[in-house]
Design a protein around this motif. Structure first.
Motif, PDB file in Angstrom:
ATOM      1  N   LEU A  13      40.354  43.918 -21.062  1.00  0.00           N
ATOM      2  CA  LEU A  13      39.830  43.188 -22.220  1.00  0.00           C
ATOM      3  C   LEU A  13      40.962  42.528 -23.002  1.00  0.00           C
ATOM      4  CD1 LEU A  13      37.639  42.298 -24.172  1.00  0.00           C
ATOM      5  CD2 LEU A  13      37.753  44.563 -25.228  1.00  0.00           C
TER       6      LEU A  13
ATOM      7  N   ASN B  15      34.027  42.303 -19.953  1.00  0.00           N
ATOM      8  CA  ASN B  15      34.961  43.388 -19.660  1.00  0.00           C
ATOM      9  C   ASN B  15      34.462  44.787 -19.987  1.00  0.00           C
ATOM     10  OD1 ASN B  15      37.748  42.258 -18.788  1.00  0.00           O
ATOM     11  ND2 ASN B  15      37.014  40.868 -20.374  1.00  0.00           N
TER      12      ASN B  15
ATOM     13  N   ASP C 122      38.384  50.358 -20.401  1.00  0.00           N
ATOM     14  CA  ASP C 122      38.056  48.934 -20.512  1.00  0.00           C
ATOM     15  C   ASP C 122      39.098  48.161 -21.314  1.00  0.00           C
ATOM     16  OD1 ASP C 122      35.653  49.295 -19.128  1.00  0.00           O
ATOM     17  OD2 ASP C 122      34.550  49.757 -20.958  1.00  0.00           O
TER      18      ASP C 122
END
Length: 108
Positions: free
Chosen positions: A16, A63, A12
């Motif tokens: 992000l 995100n 992630d």
């Protein structure tokens, strides 16, 4: 001023950080490792003005979604005995967020 310490899964991290920097937030990335699954995490340090916190939380939530993975449960073995690992479903992802007050900020 606030300091957000945000721990996310490695997968992630890139989207992000991209979204945060596109929104003009500065981010420092630190590699870290989770304790339970011993998998790679990323710890982000984000300095913000207090009124920006909701916007940062929205970006993080967009995100960093949780997902389910199957992993073998490896029990503590007793010497001389053999265990067959049993797969278990574990929820991973999302974000763990700490928000701290910053007494003073100096940029040299």
């Amino acid at each position: 001023m606030k300091l957000i310490v945000c721990i996310v899964q490695d997968q992630d991290t890139h989207p992000l950080i991209e979204d945060l920097t596109e929104s003009n937030f500065r981010v420092t990335k630190l590699a870290s490792t989770g304790g339970f699954l011993k998998s790679g995490n990323t710890t982000l340090l984000i300095g913000i003005k207090a009124e920006e916190k909701e916007r940062v939380f929205e970006i993080i939530e967009k995100n960093c979604k949780t997902r389910k993975v199957t992993t073998p449960l490896i029990p503590v073995s007793i010497p001389g005995e053999t265990y067959i690992p049993q797969p278990i479903d574990v929820k991973v992802g999302g974000a763990t967020i700490f928000m701290l007050d910053v007494e003073r900020h100096i940029k040299i």
